[in-house]
Design a protein around this motif. Structure first.
Motif, PDB file in Angstrom:
ATOM      1  N   ALA A  37      20.434  24.897 118.004  1.00 50.44           N
ATOM      2  CA  ALA A  37      19.239  24.261 117.447  1.00 50.44           C
ATOM      3  C   ALA A  37      19.721  23.115 116.553  1.00 50.44           C
ATOM      4  N   ASP A  39      18.626  20.991 114.306  1.00 47.56           N
ATOM      5  CA  ASP A  39      17.522  20.679 113.392  1.00 47.56           C
ATOM      6  C   ASP A  39      17.947  19.691 112.316  1.00 47.56           C
ATOM      7  N   LYS A  61      18.763  22.396 121.637  1.00 49.02           N
ATOM      8  CA  LYS A  61      17.358  22.508 121.278  1.00 49.02           C
ATOM      9  C   LYS A  61      17.013  21.474 120.205  1.00 49.02           C
ATOM     10  N   HIS A  63      13.899  19.423 117.716  1.00 49.98           N
ATOM     11  CA  HIS A  63      12.549  19.300 117.148  1.00 49.98           C
ATOM     12  C   HIS A  63      12.412  17.794 116.916  1.00 49.98           C
ATOM     13  N   ASP A  92      11.572  22.101 121.353  1.00 53.74           N
ATOM     14  CA  ASP A  92      10.933  23.310 120.821  1.00 53.74           C
ATOM     15  C   ASP A  92       9.587  22.947 120.184  1.00 53.74           C
ATOM     16  N   LYS A  94       6.526  24.174 120.643  1.00 51.62           N
ATOM     17  CA  LYS A  94       5.594  25.286 120.374  1.00 51.62           C
ATOM     18  C   LYS A  94       4.136  24.858 120.536  1.00 51.62           C
ATOM     19  N   LEU A 148       6.507  32.209 123.898  1.00 42.97           N
ATOM     20  CA  LEU A 148       6.892  32.919 122.664  1.00 42.97           C
ATOM     21  C   LEU A 148       6.324  34.337 122.705  1.00 42.97           C
ATOM     22  N   MET A 151       8.724  36.590 117.562  1.00 44.13           N
ATOM     23  CA  MET A 151       9.370  35.615 116.673  1.00 44.13           C
ATOM     24  C   MET A 151      10.341  36.315 115.741  1.00 44.13           C
ATOM     25  N   SER A 152      11.264  35.506 115.216  1.00 37.87           N
ATOM     26  CA  SER A 152      12.319  36.061 114.370  1.00 37.87           C
ATOM     27  C   SER A 152      11.872  36.219 112.920  1.00 37.87           C
ATOM     28  N   PRO A 198      16.351  33.323 119.030  1.00 38.00           N
ATOM     29  CA  PRO A 198      16.731  32.651 117.783  1.00 38.00           C
ATOM     30  C   PRO A 198      16.813  33.669 116.640  1.00 38.00           C
ATOM     31  N   GLN A 211      12.958  33.522 107.539  1.00 38.11           N
ATOM     32  CA  GLN A 211      13.815  33.692 108.725  1.00 38.11           C
ATOM     33  C   GLN A 211      14.663  34.952 108.569  1.00 38.11           C
ATOM     34  N   TYR A 213      18.010  37.121 110.381  1.00 35.28           N
ATOM     35  CA  TYR A 213      19.135  36.926 111.309  1.00 35.28           C
ATOM     36  C   TYR A 213      19.741  38.233 111.801  1.00 35.28           C
ATOM     37  N   ILE A 229      20.321  31.428 120.282  1.00 35.42           N
ATOM     38  CA  ILE A 229      19.998  30.107 119.734  1.00 35.42           C
ATOM     39  C   ILE A 229      20.471  30.089 118.286  1.00 35.42           C
ATOM     40  N   GLY A 231      21.221  27.753 114.873  1.00 31.82           N
ATOM     41  CA  GLY A 231      20.996  26.485 114.181  1.00 31.82           C
ATOM     42  C   GLY A 231      21.946  26.322 113.013  1.00 31.82           C
ATOM     43  N   ARG A 232      21.464  26.691 111.819  1.00 32.94           N
ATOM     44  CA  ARG A 232      22.252  26.456 110.599  1.00 32.94           C
ATOM     45  C   ARG A 232      23.632  27.099 110.634  1.00 32.94           C
TER      46      ARG A 232
END
Ligand code: 6AU
Length: 261
Positions: A37, A39, A61, A63, A92, A94, A148, A151-152, A198, A211, A213, A229, A231-232
């Motif tokens: 991701a 981002d 991915k 945004h 992404d 959505k 979807l 969701m996480s 994610p 969020q 994890y 997926i 990201g950070r």
């Protein structure tokens, strides 16, 4: 619910959606089930990351609406990198509105998402009409929708009966839908769908905005989904390239262990 079929075997089952088939094949060829991701909020940052980690991933991915200097040149450069490193582009977005509105959001406006994205995310909350609005464009361009299903984030309302209905809606639209965004493989999810998860990180269990994890090995081995997926966990690390390699290796080893169990 476990999946013991290989990505190669599943690419043959996925003949109802070209993008699902393409992604399963790419995963077996590249030996990677990592999506990143990206981002980041400027063109240069996203492109630099994509070039650095492109060889490790199967999907990048985006945004695009968070990129402050977005323009058509960004898309051109991202496409070139996707060809150079062989990865797919996942916007992404959505989508969640009525079919008629979503059609414009997908094809028009500043971003013209339908022209460059290989796959996009879609919420089922508005009902199956939303999927119909993608049909012509998605079939013509051989793209895929990711529904979807879960969701996480903490307190998500995509649970229980809602999730079950999302899966049923996807089964009714196998030509457009390539897979799910979910946290686990459920018993009613056919093997020709790609499951992408994610909320994956090695160093943290949560952020401050809801969020949550899990680790890559837990997701791929215990929860039996296919693509992680991240990201950070990757783009905020000191060395994104070597961090991406680390996640890729763990996720692929976990997939191989799942197959041999
Ligand atoms: O690893 P992170 O937390 O930095 O980033 C996770 C990425 C973000 C979210 O917009 C996205 O994954 N995401 C999604 C997706 C992919 O649709 C669904 C979800 O339930 N949770 C989630 O984090 O770009």
């Amino acid at each position: 619910v476990k999946s013991h079929l290989s990505f190669q075997e599943r690419s043959q089952l996925a003949n109802c959606n070209k993008m699902a088939q393409k992604l399963f094949r790419l995963m077996s060829e590249k030996k990677s089930n990592l999506a990143v991701a990206a981002d980041l909020t400027t063109k240069a940052e996203v492109l630099k990351l994509a070039d650095a980690i492109g060889s490790e991933i199967v999907v990048l991915k985006t945004h695009v609406d968070i990129i402050s200097d977005y323009d058509e040149d960004f898309v051109k450069q991202l496409k070139a990198l996707s060809e150079k490193h062989k990865f797919l582009i996942f916007e992404d977005r959505k989508f969640a509105d009525i079919g008629n509105t979503v059609k414009y959001q997908y094809q028009s406006g500043v971003y013209k998402i339908s022209e460059w994205s290989d796959m996009v995310t879609v919420h089922a909350v508005a009902g199956p009409g939303i999927i119909d609005s993608f049909k012509d464009s998605v079939l013509q361009k051989e793209c895929g929708l990711l529904m979807l299903a879960q969701m996480s984030s903490k307190g998500s309302l995509c649970v229980g009966e809602y999730t079950q209905q999302v899966v049923e809606m996807a089964k009714q639209n196998q030509d457009c839908v390539m897979g799910f965004i979910c946290q686990e493989r459920l018993s009613n999810m056919p093997e020709h769908f790609v499951l992408m998860t994610p909320g994956v990180q090695l160093n943290n269990t949560a952020d401050t905005l809801g969020q949550q994890y899990n680790t890559p090995d837990y997701i791929v081995q215990e929860k039996s989904t296919d693509v992680i997926i991240v990201g950070r966990g990757i783009y905020q690390s000191q060395d994104p390239k070597s961090e991406a390699h680390k996640y890729r290796t763990i996720a692929w080893d976990s997939y191989e262990k799942r197959l041999s169990k």
